[in-house]
Motif scaffolding. Sequence first.
Motif, PDB file in Angstrom:
ATOM      1  N   HIS A   1       0.863  -0.783  -0.110  1.00 28.42           N
ATOM      2  CA  HIS A   1       0.077   0.490   0.202  1.00 28.42           C
ATOM      3  C   HIS A   1       0.924   1.526  -0.368  1.00 28.42           C
ATOM      4  O   HIS A   1       0.742   2.633  -0.307  1.00 28.42           O
TER       5      HIS A   1
ATOM      6  N   CYS B   1      -7.366   3.255   4.289  1.00 25.71           N
ATOM      7  CA  CYS B   1      -7.004   1.653   3.993  1.00 25.71           C
ATOM      8  C   CYS B   1      -7.064   0.459   5.172  1.00 25.71           C
ATOM      9  O   CYS B   1      -7.444  -0.330   4.847  1.00 25.71           O
TER      10      CYS B   1
ATOM     11  N   CYS C   1       0.968   5.737   4.423  1.00 29.16           N
ATOM     12  CA  CYS C   1      -0.082   7.267   4.014  1.00 29.16           C
ATOM     13  C   CYS C   1       0.230   7.763   5.671  1.00 29.16           C
ATOM     14  O   CYS C   1       0.241   7.554   6.342  1.00 29.16           O
TER      15      CYS C   1
ATOM     16  N   CYS D   1      -6.079   8.594   5.500  1.00 30.46           N
ATOM     17  CA  CYS D   1      -6.155   7.436   3.913  1.00 30.46           C
ATOM     18  C   CYS D   1      -7.526   6.484   5.053  1.00 30.46           C
ATOM     19  O   CYS D   1      -7.828   6.224   6.612  1.00 30.46           O
TER      20      CYS D   1
END
Length: 878
Positions: free
Chosen positions: A187, A196, A190, A194
């Motif tokens: 990924h 995620c 971040c 974010c």
Amino acid sequence: MLTSSQIRDCYLKFFERNGHKIVSSSSLIPFNDPTLLFTNAGMNQFKDVFLGNENRPYKRATTSQKCMRVSGKHNDFKEVGHSTRHHTFFEMLGNFSFGDYFKTDATKFAWDLVTKEMGLDPTRLWITVYQDDDEVWKIWHKHVGIPADKIMRLGEKDNFWAMGDTGPCGPCSELHYDFGVSPIPNHGQCDLTCSCGRWVEIWNLVFMQFNRDAGGKMTPLPSPSIDTGMGFERITTILQGKSTNYDTDLFRPLLDEIAQIANVEYGTSASDDVSMRIIADHARAATFVIADGQYPGNDKRGYVLRKIMRRAMVHGKKLKVDRPIIYRVAGRVIELMKRGYPELSSSRETVARVIKQEEEAFADTLGLGLRDFYDRAKRIKSSGARVMTGEIVFYLYDTRGLPLEIIEELAQENDLVVDEAGFTKALEEQRERSRQDYHSGKVREQVARTVFEGKTTFVGYDCIGPVKTTVRAILVDGEQSDTLEQGQAGELVLETTPFYAESGGQIGDTGVIARGDNRARVTGTIYRGTTITHIARMEKGALQVGEEVEASVDMEKRRQIMKNHTATHLLHAALRSVLGPHVKQAGSLVAPDKLRFDFTHFAPLSAPEIEKIEDQVNEQIWGNQTVRTNLMDLESAMKSGAMALFGEKYQEKVRVVEIPGFSKELCGGTHVGATGAIGALKVVSESGISAGVRRIEALTGPGALARFRSDEKLLDHIQTEYKVARPEIPSMLEKLQAQVRNLQKVVGDLKVQNARSAIGEILTTVRSIEGVRVLAQRVPEMDRAGMRSLADDLRHKLGSGIVILGTPQDGKVALVVMVTEDLCRRIPAGKIIKEIALLVGGTGGGKAELAEAGGKDSSKLADAIERSYSIIEALLRA
Ligand SMILES: [Zn+2]
Ligand SMILES: [Zn+2]
């Protein structure tokens, strides 16, 4: 490892030590706030305190609040289960300051709790603040000691909170936890904005600092307040070292239960996992909502609950579970959660029954609906299309009872898209059709609205007439009119009225409105908005707008209504006392000649229960208790324990009707001055009207007496006609029944004997088909046992062969086929009877040696018997 219960306690106890009052979670069904479907935040129950409309004996509070988010702005319903982060039901931990401490203490409390009490690693924690809120930035940095690079400034969308377009608002500050790695492989780097899954917001601190007016201008509040919300499932996941909420002890035992029922294992199949998570989440929601008194239904809240349960049922089917499953999972939910929410324990049985009933009731429809869906999906796909038309979706929704969200979810799994606009159109068209049916009524309504402006003063509590008042408006054929002429029907609006308008289950008054010899008969009284209107017909003369009239209610009828209304309150209280506090009023009808009361309960009432209820009510009646009515403000009425219909909107001033020591209800109806006037109450029927709702009908005073009289007459009639003393009536009926049964048996035996005496004759009709002896015979009417024994006799006489007997029975047909052992493999009786039964409009089957069947059409019996020879011939040759 801390258990979820310990984590909840840890939070509440910490704030208790810091001067906060631990307040119980409020119900998921918001009291007195129809704008809110379900409680969705810890601050809901304190809304009026924050607005300054209500005072509490404490300035600091802490709660663990039950919340639901299933509709509106935060609608993640379809995500639930597919994602591991969304839930329908969740718990929110919160601490509140009502004009007491502010930013400095709120941030310090938060930091101390998560780092010292809960033991989170401070290096994993990040802070966000509102971009313009330098004050709180400084507190975090200087007082708490957070490095500047770990405090992020965010904009209005993320870090500014408002109660509504106007009213209290202010900046927020959030605590975020960093799991250290993103669950998404490769990924990259971040930050906490974010989505995620690496970063989780665990706590939001709201600083209620301003009041915003309609023009958007913000003025500082005189005593700023604190409202915070911590996601309980999230903090539990972190503290238990898990990666998703479903791995915590809040959900894992539920998944284990589902795994056991469905014989699957969590974590071995992605699609099974989704189904299991959905069932676990939705079972929690259903359990808590039902325990708070909301049952599945078609009104707003009831439908949301139904939708949740149906979605869980669909996923039960996907796991190939054919029995009710959710109610069993709900049982586990209660075990897990009753420590934090003790109200669950007392609702255990209620929850199980409501869920099971709903599951059983929907099972068949669901099976049909799913089959229909897959059929149609297949057809659409084989035609090369990808869109499920609005028409089909509407059919599945309307006829098959599948909620839209479920259809969409199923469509998605099958690579189809739903034409949502088309569906909305179909739905609108249906609504339009029903609207048109009411169109003429609507026009009336509009005219009426202009006529019926303002509020009619109701004076009928103390006085039922004659009352001197003025005619304010007249409506004839839906048009405003100046006069009501002789013979005309219309509606009259008066300045003040003693006529009670239909409401709260009590029917409207009837009576007379007169001016001298001019007289209108009132046949009903209803509300139009806040105006009371009298449905009337001019019996003699005419009445005009502006004229002074005298209004008199039919006294006798109203007296009966008052008795029945007070009796309804007594019944309500007695039901709760005998059956339990889960009993809630679901509807009522108070008429002069009877009363009806609908309430939540699951099982039919037993005779002793009904007697107990009658006893309690009559004890109150014979004690001649004074009925007190008081105007109170809503809050003190509720505090005094008055019963209210939940979900209902009440005025600030409410009327409380009290029968001291027994019943106390919010009620606008008319009541007797003392209970003795009711005379007596007798329950005359008890029945179920829908899942979990029962109905009682009862009579009072003269009605009860009339009923008693007619029953007496009936018994007198039996007594004289059959010359039997009353106490002997039951045993006489028993004797009669036994005699009839005996005679029936004698007659039956005689018929068999009769037939048997003709056995010799019957045997002469034996035919030989393909070397097999076959006997098919229509015999006189007899019961099945007789038929069987006759067929058996014939079989023995034949030694080897097939016996077919048919007899008419009350216009229908009974068939029996017997095959001797040596032949029954070659030509089983069950096979023969299937074909013969078809000829008489029936079905049947059985074993190789003996088979029986019934048929509908006795007129075809003779033909069927005749044709059975050729049927056997065909079977033997095949
Ligand atoms: Zn990320
Ligand atoms: Zn009432």
